[in-house]
Design a protein around this motif. Structure first.
Motif, PDB file in Angstrom:
ATOM      1  N   ILE A  84       0.812  -0.949  -0.101  1.00  0.00           N
ATOM      2  CA  ILE A  84      -0.048   0.171  -0.219  1.00  0.00           C
ATOM      3  C   ILE A  84       0.756   1.051  -0.125  1.00  0.00           C
ATOM      4  CG2 ILE A  84      -1.770   1.152   1.617  1.00  0.00           C
ATOM      5  CD1 ILE A  84      -2.987  -1.183   2.141  1.00  0.00           C
ATOM      6  N   LYS A  85       1.935   1.238   0.892  1.00  0.00           N
ATOM      7  CA  LYS A  85       2.919   2.406   0.910  1.00  0.00           C
ATOM      8  C   LYS A  85       3.407   2.867  -0.332  1.00  0.00           C
ATOM      9  CE  LYS A  85       3.764   2.271   5.894  1.00  0.00           C
ATOM     10  NZ  LYS A  85       5.043   2.119   7.027  1.00  0.00           N
ATOM     11  N   GLY A  86       3.823   1.707  -1.210  1.00  0.00           N
ATOM     12  CA  GLY A  86       4.611   1.767  -2.303  1.00  0.00           C
ATOM     13  C   GLY A  86       3.776   2.488  -3.484  1.00  0.00           C
ATOM     14  N   TYR A  87       2.547   1.879  -3.336  1.00  0.00           N
ATOM     15  CA  TYR A  87       1.363   2.373  -4.464  1.00  0.00           C
ATOM     16  C   TYR A  87       1.130   3.557  -4.299  1.00  0.00           C
ATOM     17  CZ  TYR A  87      -3.146   2.980  -6.322  1.00  0.00           C
ATOM     18  OH  TYR A  87      -4.257   3.310  -7.234  1.00  0.00           O
ATOM     19  N   ILE A  88       0.807   4.135  -2.951  1.00  0.00           N
ATOM     20  CA  ILE A  88       0.585   5.493  -2.730  1.00  0.00           C
ATOM     21  C   ILE A  88       1.623   6.516  -2.944  1.00  0.00           C
ATOM     22  CG2 ILE A  88       0.166   7.282  -0.711  1.00  0.00           C
ATOM     23  CD1 ILE A  88      -1.361   5.158   0.766  1.00  0.00           C
ATOM     24  N   ALA A  89       2.856   5.913  -2.676  1.00  0.00           N
ATOM     25  CA  ALA A  89       4.136   6.881  -3.060  1.00  0.00           C
ATOM     26  C   ALA A  89       4.409   7.081  -4.669  1.00  0.00           C
ATOM     27  CB  ALA A  89       5.338   6.150  -2.524  1.00  0.00           C
ATOM     28  N   ASP A  90       3.929   5.843  -5.182  1.00  0.00           N
ATOM     29  CA  ASP A  90       3.997   6.017  -6.691  1.00  0.00           C
ATOM     30  C   ASP A  90       2.694   7.022  -7.459  1.00  0.00           C
ATOM     31  OD1 ASP A  90       2.942   3.987  -9.525  1.00  0.00           O
ATOM     32  OD2 ASP A  90       5.115   4.770  -9.303  1.00  0.00           O
ATOM     33  N   LYS A  91       1.647   6.782  -6.817  1.00  0.00           N
ATOM     34  CA  LYS A  91       0.579   7.523  -7.276  1.00  0.00           C
ATOM     35  C   LYS A  91       0.826   9.214  -7.095  1.00  0.00           C
ATOM     36  CE  LYS A  91      -2.009   4.846  -9.551  1.00  0.00           C
ATOM     37  NZ  LYS A  91      -2.512   5.227 -10.917  1.00  0.00           N
ATOM     38  N   ILE A  92       1.030   9.583  -5.801  1.00  0.00           N
ATOM     39  CA  ILE A  92       0.973  10.930  -5.440  1.00  0.00           C
ATOM     40  C   ILE A  92       2.128  10.998  -4.658  1.00  0.00           C
ATOM     41  CG2 ILE A  92      -1.714  10.789  -5.292  1.00  0.00           C
ATOM     42  CD1 ILE A  92      -1.424  10.740  -2.168  1.00  0.00           C
ATOM     43  N   GLY A  93       3.216  10.556  -4.669  1.00  0.00           N
ATOM     44  CA  GLY A  93       4.561  11.019  -4.243  1.00  0.00           C
ATOM     45  C   GLY A  93       5.088  12.132  -4.759  1.00  0.00           C
ATOM     46  N   GLY A  94       4.885  12.339  -5.951  1.00  0.00           N
ATOM     47  CA  GLY A  94       5.374  13.555  -6.570  1.00  0.00           C
ATOM     48  C   GLY A  94       4.711  14.986  -5.852  1.00  0.00           C
ATOM     49  N   SER A  95       3.301  14.620  -5.976  1.00  0.00           N
ATOM     50  CA  SER A  95       2.529  15.833  -5.508  1.00  0.00           C
ATOM     51  C   SER A  95       2.849  16.111  -4.140  1.00  0.00           C
ATOM     52  CB  SER A  95       0.969  15.411  -5.771  1.00  0.00           C
ATOM     53  OG  SER A  95       0.833  15.302  -7.066  1.00  0.00           O
ATOM     54  N   LEU A  96       2.891  14.992  -3.357  1.00  0.00           N
ATOM     55  CA  LEU A  96       3.338  15.257  -1.882  1.00  0.00           C
ATOM     56  C   LEU A  96       4.550  16.088  -1.529  1.00  0.00           C
ATOM     57  CD1 LEU A  96       2.108  11.529  -0.347  1.00  0.00           C
ATOM     58  CD2 LEU A  96       0.961  13.915  -0.238  1.00  0.00           C
ATOM     59  N   MET A  97       5.485  15.749  -2.340  1.00  0.00           N
ATOM     60  CA  MET A  97       6.917  16.229  -2.147  1.00  0.00           C
ATOM     61  C   MET A  97       6.527  17.866  -2.715  1.00  0.00           C
ATOM     62  SD  MET A  97       9.897  13.987  -3.419  1.00  0.00           S
ATOM     63  CE  MET A  97       8.960  12.789  -4.964  1.00  0.00           C
ATOM     64  N   ASN A  98       5.640  18.293  -3.648  1.00  0.00           N
ATOM     65  CA  ASN A  98       5.666  19.629  -4.087  1.00  0.00           C
ATOM     66  C   ASN A  98       4.856  20.137  -3.000  1.00  0.00           C
ATOM     67  OD1 ASN A  98       6.709  19.496  -6.704  1.00  0.00           O
ATOM     68  ND2 ASN A  98       4.950  18.786  -7.791  1.00  0.00           N
ATOM     69  N   ILE A  99       3.958  19.439  -2.553  1.00  0.00           N
ATOM     70  CA  ILE A  99       3.035  20.228  -1.290  1.00  0.00           C
ATOM     71  C   ILE A  99       3.930  20.543   0.016  1.00  0.00           C
ATOM     72  CG2 ILE A  99       1.375  19.663   0.585  1.00  0.00           C
ATOM     73  CD1 ILE A  99       0.156  17.986  -1.176  1.00  0.00           C
ATOM     74  N   GLY A 100       5.171  19.531   0.293  1.00  0.00           N
ATOM     75  CA  GLY A 100       6.367  19.723   0.991  1.00  0.00           C
ATOM     76  C   GLY A 100       6.817  21.237   0.893  1.00  0.00           C
ATOM     77  N   LYS A 101       7.532  21.235  -0.385  1.00  0.00           N
ATOM     78  CA  LYS A 101       8.171  22.285  -0.958  1.00  0.00           C
ATOM     79  C   LYS A 101       7.341  23.709  -0.429  1.00  0.00           C
ATOM     80  CE  LYS A 101      10.817  20.120  -4.753  1.00  0.00           C
ATOM     81  NZ  LYS A 101      10.722  19.931  -5.967  1.00  0.00           N
ATOM     82  N   LEU A 102       6.080  23.723  -0.886  1.00  0.00           N
ATOM     83  CA  LEU A 102       5.406  24.715  -0.640  1.00  0.00           C
ATOM     84  C   LEU A 102       5.005  25.263   0.989  1.00  0.00           C
ATOM     85  CD1 LEU A 102       2.695  24.726  -3.508  1.00  0.00           C
ATOM     86  CD2 LEU A 102       4.151  26.537  -3.147  1.00  0.00           C
ATOM     87  N   GLU A 103       4.821  24.010   1.596  1.00  0.00           N
ATOM     88  CA  GLU A 103       4.504  24.257   3.044  1.00  0.00           C
ATOM     89  C   GLU A 103       5.897  24.771   3.662  1.00  0.00           C
ATOM     90  OE1 GLU A 103       3.864  20.177   4.101  1.00  0.00           O
ATOM     91  OE2 GLU A 103       1.645  20.358   4.249  1.00  0.00           O
ATOM     92  N   ARG A 104       7.030  24.699   3.158  1.00  0.00           N
ATOM     93  CA  ARG A 104       8.219  25.493   3.698  1.00  0.00           C
ATOM     94  C   ARG A 104       8.153  26.705   3.634  1.00  0.00           C
ATOM     95  NH1 ARG A 104      10.701  20.513   2.303  1.00  0.00           N
ATOM     96  NH2 ARG A 104      11.442  20.909   0.152  1.00  0.00           N
ATOM     97  N   THR A 105       7.537  27.264   2.658  1.00  0.00           N
ATOM     98  CA  THR A 105       7.625  28.810   2.455  1.00  0.00           C
ATOM     99  C   THR A 105       6.366  29.472   2.996  1.00  0.00           C
ATOM    100  OG1 THR A 105       6.381  28.555   0.215  1.00  0.00           O
ATOM    101  CG2 THR A 105       8.972  28.514   0.165  1.00  0.00           C
ATOM    102  N   LEU A 106       5.267  28.931   3.169  1.00  0.00           N
ATOM    103  CA  LEU A 106       4.069  29.301   3.534  1.00  0.00           C
ATOM    104  C   LEU A 106       3.934  30.007   4.932  1.00  0.00           C
ATOM    105  CD1 LEU A 106       1.503  27.197   1.798  1.00  0.00           C
ATOM    106  CD2 LEU A 106       2.199  29.365   1.082  1.00  0.00           C
TER     107      LEU A 106
END
Lengths: 76, 127
Positions: free
Chosen positions: B84-106
């Motif tokens: 399950i973890k691998g599936y989620i990371a594959d499906k939305i991992g990139g988007s989660l990383m992008n959210i993280g980048k924005l969260e650092r600046t907000l």
């Protein structure tokens, strides 16, 4: 949901990220596209009267879309 | 980076930002919610439209129930396999990383907006 829309006309196009609750009219006005000339197309389909005030969600757009004005130049 | 909780067939994505803060940034400084690469917008966080996450952005409409009010997205897990973890990371991992980048600046943006609003409020006199 955020969608990626290529908006513009024959001459100029740009990629923007917008909410799917955005209406076609508001995006066109923000992008400075004159939608009163020629035909407006959403993903290749010509828009009908009233369509321009619908949202991208109303059209079932969930990812990427092309909103383009096909303008015909006046002949000399 | 947002946290993910999987319970049954539900995935809950919890941001490090409060929903009220995201709504404030959306209202006063919407450009701060857009991640750009080479001047092209590549990912955006929003609080308007249908809730969800895809390769272009994440729309938060709900908040956590722990009293902290962190922004959340609830989605359905459509996967019957073991990883399950691998599936989620594959499906939305990139988007989660992008959210993280924005969260650092907000947080800095939220502070600026709060200070600007306070400056406006300080100029108001009720006669």
């Amino acid at each position: 949901m955020t969608i990626n829309v290529t908006v513009g006309n024959n001459v100029k196009r740009e990629n923007v990220l917008v909410d799917d609750s955005t209406t076609l009219r508001s995006l066109l006005e923000e992008a400075g596209v004159d939608y009163t000339r020629g035909a407006m197309q959403l993903d290749g389909a010509t828009l009908m009267p009233g369509d321009i005030d619908k949202t991208f969600a109303d059209f079932g757009i969930t990812g990427r879309a092309y909103l383009l004005g096909v303008q015909k130049a006046d002949n000399a | 980076m947002p946290r993910l909780t999987v319970a049954g067939n539900a995935i809950v994505i919890t941001s490090t930002m409060k929903l009220s803060d995201l709504q404030m940034v959306k209202k006063y400084r919407p450009e701060a919610l857009i991640l750009k690469k080479d001047d092209e917008p590549v990912f955006a966080i929003s609080t308007e439209g249908n809730a969800g996450i895809n390769e272009f952005g994440a729309t938060f409409k709900d908040e956590s129930r722990d009293g902290e009010g962190f922004a959340t997205i609830t989605m359905e897990l459509k996967y019957d396999g073991e990883d399950i973890k691998g599936y989620i990371a594959d499906k939305i991992g990139g988007s989660l990383m992008n959210i993280g980048k924005l969260e650092r600046t907000l947080p800095a943006v939220v502070e600026e907006i709060t200070a600007d609003k306070q400056a406006v409020i300080d100029q108001i006199t009720i006669a």
